[in-house]
Design an enzyme around this catalytic site. Sequence first.
Site, short mmCIF file in Angstrom:
data_model
loop_
_atom_site.label_atom_id
_atom_site.label_comp_id
_atom_site.label_asym_id
_atom_site.label_seq_id
_atom_site.Cartn_x
_atom_site.Cartn_y
_atom_site.Cartn_z
N ASP A 320 0.56 -1.18 0.17
CA ASP A 320 0.05 -0.04 0.32
C ASP A 320 0.79 0.83 0.11
O ASP A 320 2.07 1.53 0.20
CB ASP A 320 -0.98 -0.09 1.15
N GLU A 321 -0.10 2.23 -0.55
CA GLU A 321 0.75 4.07 0.11
C GLU A 321 2.65 3.92 -0.78
O GLU A 321 3.04 4.58 -0.08
CB GLU A 321 0.62 4.16 0.86
#
Length: 527
Positions: A320-321
């Site tokens: 993620d991210e």
Amino acid sequence: MGLKSAWLVVVFLFLGVAVAKNVNRLNVWPMPKWVSRGHNRVYMSLDFQLVTDGSKYIDGSGILKDGFTRMLDVVKVAHVVDGDLSSVDKSLIIKGIHVLIFSPDDQLQYGVAESYKLLVPSPEMPDYVHLEAQTVYGALHGLQTFSQLCHLNFTTRLIEVHMVPWTIIDQPRFSYRGLLIDTSRHYQPVPMIKKVIDSMAYAKLNVLHWHIVDIQSFPLEIPSFPKLWDGAYSVSERYTFSDAAEIVSYAQRRGINVLAELDVPGHALSWGHGYPSLWPSKDCQQPLDVSNEFTFKVIDGILSDFSKVFKFKFVHLGGDEVNTSCWTTTPHIKKWLKEHRMNGSQAYQYFVLRAQKIALSHGFEIVNWEETFNDFGNKLSRKTVVHNWLGGGVAEQVVASGLRCIVSNQDKWYLDHLDTPWEEFYKNEPLTNITNPKQQSLVLGGEVCMWGETVDGSDIEQTIWPRAAAAAERLWTPYDNLAKDPEQVAGRLAHFRCLLNQRGIAAAPLAGLGRQAPIEPGSCYVQ
């Protein structure tokens, strides 16, 4: 289930709403699948015994025996139980519990049978409780439920069970009922992690998602690459490899799997304190260097070590991210991207898929955060479970594609969002807009997330509880047995919150925001 039985369950659900201090009302959390009860009471013998005659499970590892001992401890809640039974009708004294387990196996894995049947007292042996289950882990759930039926009478100093005869037939709605803890943002001492595991068992949660490392710290010893834990906050804020094995064992003996997370390629700045070559550069330190073969050698070593300790079939690889600007601006990585005809987004996909192959080579199935699906879902391994967190609507897209999903949408099930009240945790439905039975089966369950930016050993419990319990009932109880209005279960949840307090778990009041302190004097049951 017949219409008459279904109607009885509905009646019992509404009865469970009442004020918790009245022991003549139904206060069990999470609500079982099917319940019937009577109007009498029995008394537990001062020498309450565990009997396993006829069981196929020999309990060589002591899982059942230890669970029975813990049950007695939480029923007594540290009080002295020394009442006089001599004046009590002997037919009203329960000598022990007869546990019948049909499977000799105690291997814990995703999808293990967790159902049980509880009869108080047993029709065949009226001086015993009867508990039967397919596996020892179902029996542990039955012991937890029985513990909630027991009450210490402070006048007689005896343990009583009210509203007998009880018949409870129970099984979970979802096989994955998780809680995430984050030991990178703040270190959590091993005894606190064990307390969290104990409290999970009380609420029948069965997966501890251990977000071990992140940007801020790398606290876990990795034998294959011993300098990685140079990224710990301090020399004392660390977990040895043996600590990890102990946490896994402690959880397993309570019916809880441990899902280890290794978040890559982002959220990994702390890795470079021990091995600086993992950083794109000294001044641009994440994501991990996609152009460096050593990066994937380290990931392979970590996952090889994980496979020796973390026995759950899944490993979480994050994903993620990911901001790829360090890759596209660092000269040697920029050159590598050009040689491989990749841009930043393509390199992100390359990294995630290569990490997945490494995990598969070590026998794991993979969990990834939802960005991987949103960006290149059709390229993910078919053994991927997509972990939804950004919001609604993703789960239905994931299962429509044929992949599995875990629901943790941040607007409802993030415990660090202190402004999300318990009512929203209770109402969050993992199968929203998913009506096809085959696609529904691809939703493994859900997970509440206790991110660690603002929690350490001083406040983690009251931030988790009681809001996590609201989600636990959503994940355990059959959909038709759930309250349509959370206020209908407020009294029963308040009772469970007080039960947690009595068992040494610092659960916050229901009123107010997450980890709200009591606002005034009063009974635990009305806060």
